[in-house]
Design a protein around this motif. Structure first.
Motif, short mmCIF file in Angstrom:
data_model
loop_
_atom_site.label_atom_id
_atom_site.label_comp_id
_atom_site.label_asym_id
_atom_site.label_seq_id
_atom_site.Cartn_x
_atom_site.Cartn_y
_atom_site.Cartn_z
N SER A 48 0.15 7.12 1.99
CA SER A 48 -0.77 8.27 1.95
C SER A 48 -2.22 7.86 1.72
O SER A 48 -3.11 8.71 1.81
N SER A 49 -2.46 6.58 1.43
CA SER A 49 -3.83 6.11 1.21
C SER A 49 -4.53 5.85 2.55
O SER A 49 -3.90 5.41 3.51
N ILE A 50 -5.85 6.09 2.58
CA ILE A 50 -6.56 5.97 3.85
C ILE A 50 -7.12 4.57 4.09
O ILE A 50 -7.60 4.27 5.18
N HIS A 51 -7.07 3.69 3.07
CA HIS A 51 -7.61 2.34 3.27
C HIS A 51 -6.64 1.50 4.10
O HIS A 51 -5.53 1.93 4.45
N GLN A 52 -7.04 0.26 4.39
CA GLN A 52 -6.28 -0.56 5.34
C GLN A 52 -4.87 -0.89 4.86
O GLN A 52 -3.94 -0.94 5.68
N GLN A 72 5.27 14.59 1.55
CA GLN A 72 5.88 13.53 2.33
C GLN A 72 7.06 14.05 3.15
O GLN A 72 7.64 15.08 2.86
N GLY A 80 -3.04 1.05 2.96
CA GLY A 80 -2.31 2.29 3.15
C GLY A 80 -1.95 2.52 4.60
O GLY A 80 -0.84 2.94 4.93
N ARG A 81 -2.90 2.21 5.49
CA ARG A 81 -2.64 2.38 6.92
C ARG A 81 -1.55 1.41 7.39
O ARG A 81 -0.73 1.75 8.24
N THR A 138 6.50 9.39 -3.16
CA THR A 138 5.93 8.24 -2.45
C THR A 138 7.04 7.45 -1.78
O THR A 138 8.05 7.11 -2.41
N GLY A 166 0.81 -1.22 0.00
CA GLY A 166 0.00 0.00 0.00
C GLY A 166 0.84 1.26 0.00
O GLY A 166 2.03 1.25 0.34
N ASN A 167 0.21 2.37 -0.40
CA ASN A 167 0.83 3.69 -0.35
C ASN A 167 0.54 4.29 1.02
O ASN A 167 -0.63 4.37 1.42
#
Length: 386
Positions: free
Chosen positions: A36-40, A233, A42-43, A241, A33-34
């Motif tokens: 900066s992403s808010i999904h799991q 960042q 990303g987290r 990223t 995941g990235n």
């Protein structure tokens, strides 16, 4: 290709430790995941990033906010020099830099690039052993000096600079102090408060971590103009990223190197001293480059009169021994090492010098093998050159 490979070029790069690779692998695929992403996913990446930052901060004795992840030592040095110098000039604080004459080209060329932008540059001399004298730094400081950069340990000759003393001089003068500590990880203490540094750059591939990732420590409150523009960042100090697998691997490698530092340094110092003593005792007209005691535990930079270092490296390679004539970044150049020349060696003596740097897997048998093949090679090269 020779079946037996004896790798004695650990100052150029180190192999990735298996334990480090293991912690990196999930972040290439399952946890890709990235941050900066808010999904799991990303987290999860962000959590790994935070953990890695904490690991690095523990080794450096700083806060997490002071750790900036970079692509390696060269970017860290450029961000330190250009970032601070340009920010200080924008505040009207001056435009004078001081760096030692034996810095890695990442520092020297960054300083030279700043010269083209109107900065003045002073090169600090070194003595015959490659050491900066604190009195010379004191003399070189000016009211308009904004930054001093002196490497912790030299990548070619292994000499260890008196960084705490130099840092104390800069702090008393109100001048920011950067140290390129790329060669020091796993060999020397990295506590930034003890060292009195304001900025310190590291890279992963010199301490059994991955290539393409590093750290710049920047003390809280240091004015730093970003050198890569883009997203926000690294607290808006380094856009892009984040290289999560690399960062996780760097943190694991640095932590492991620090934990093993005492035992590893003791073992390598013993092998290094045995190598140096035997070479100087058996090969006429040979010498040691760098300080005999204040040097990295794995570094033996040796000179041989009447030979070309590059020719010796080719002969060593034919029997499976990997070594270097100096900085890996300039190993293809016919120019004498700027480090050795700054130390007072003639171009001929500099070109007759070879660097052997030991590592985790280096054994006493491998050192014995080098000591067996080296004297006849030197004798052969001298005979040909007559």
């Amino acid at each position: 290709m020779n079946k037996r490979i004896v790798y004695l070029d650990h100052a150029a790069t180190t192999p990735l430790a298996p334990e480090v690779l293991e912690v990196m692998l999930p972040y290439f695929s399952l946890q890709a995941g990235n941050p900066s992403s808010i999904h799991q996913l990303g987290r999860a990446a962000l959590h790994a990033l935070d953990d890695a930052r904490e690991q690095v901060a523990l080794v450096l004795g700083c806060t997490r906010r002071e750790v900036i992840f970079t692509s390696g030592g060269s970017e860290g040095a450029n961000l330190a020099l250009k970032g601070v110098a340009l920010a200080q000039r924008a505040r009207g604080r001056g435009a004078h830099l001081i760096v030692s004459a034996i810095e890695h080209h990442a520092v020297l060329h960054a300083a030279e690039a700043l010269q083209t932008l109107g900065f003045e540059l002073t090169l600090l001399p070194v003595d015959r052993n490659g050491l900066v004298q604190p009195s010379d730094l004191q003399t070189a400081l000016r009211p308009d000096t904004v930054l001093v950069s002196v490497m912790y340990a030299n990548n070619e000759v292994g000499s260890i600079q008196p960084i705490p003393a130099l840092g104390a001089i800069c702090r008393a003068a109100g001048v920011f102090f950067h140290s390129d500590a790329v060669q020091a990880a796993g060999a020397l203490p990295l506590d930034v408060e003890t060292l009195h540094v304001d900025l310190l750059s590291l890279t992963g591939h010199k301490c059994y971590g991955p290539k393409g990732v590093g750290v710049l420590y920047a003390r809280r409150g240091i004015p730093l103009q970003p050198q890569i523009n883009g997203g926000g960042q690294e607290r808006r100090r380094r856009a892009g990223t984040e290289n999560v697998p690399g960062i996780v691997g760097f943190a694991a490698a640095l932590s492991q190197a620090e934990a093993q530092r005492g035992a590893a340094s003791q073992r390598l110092s013993h092998l290094r001293d045995h190598l140096i003593t035997k070479v100087l005792g058996t090969i006429p007209d040979s010498w040691l480059n760098g300080d005999p005691t204040q040097r990295l535990p794995n570094n033996a930079n040796l000179g041989f009169a009447g030979i070309e270092g590059e020719s010796l490296l080719l002969l060593l390679d034919q029997v499976g021994i990997c070594a270097s004539s100096g900085s890996a970044c300039t190993s293809g150049s016919l120019e004498p090492s700027h480090v050795l020349v700054a130390m007072g060696l003639t171009p001929e003596a500099a070109n007759g010098s070879v660097r052997f740097t030991l590592g985790q897997t280096t054994t006493s048998d491998e050192v014995a093998y080098l000591l067996e093949v080296l004297p006849p090679m030197i004798a052969r090269l001298r005979e040909v050159s007559q």
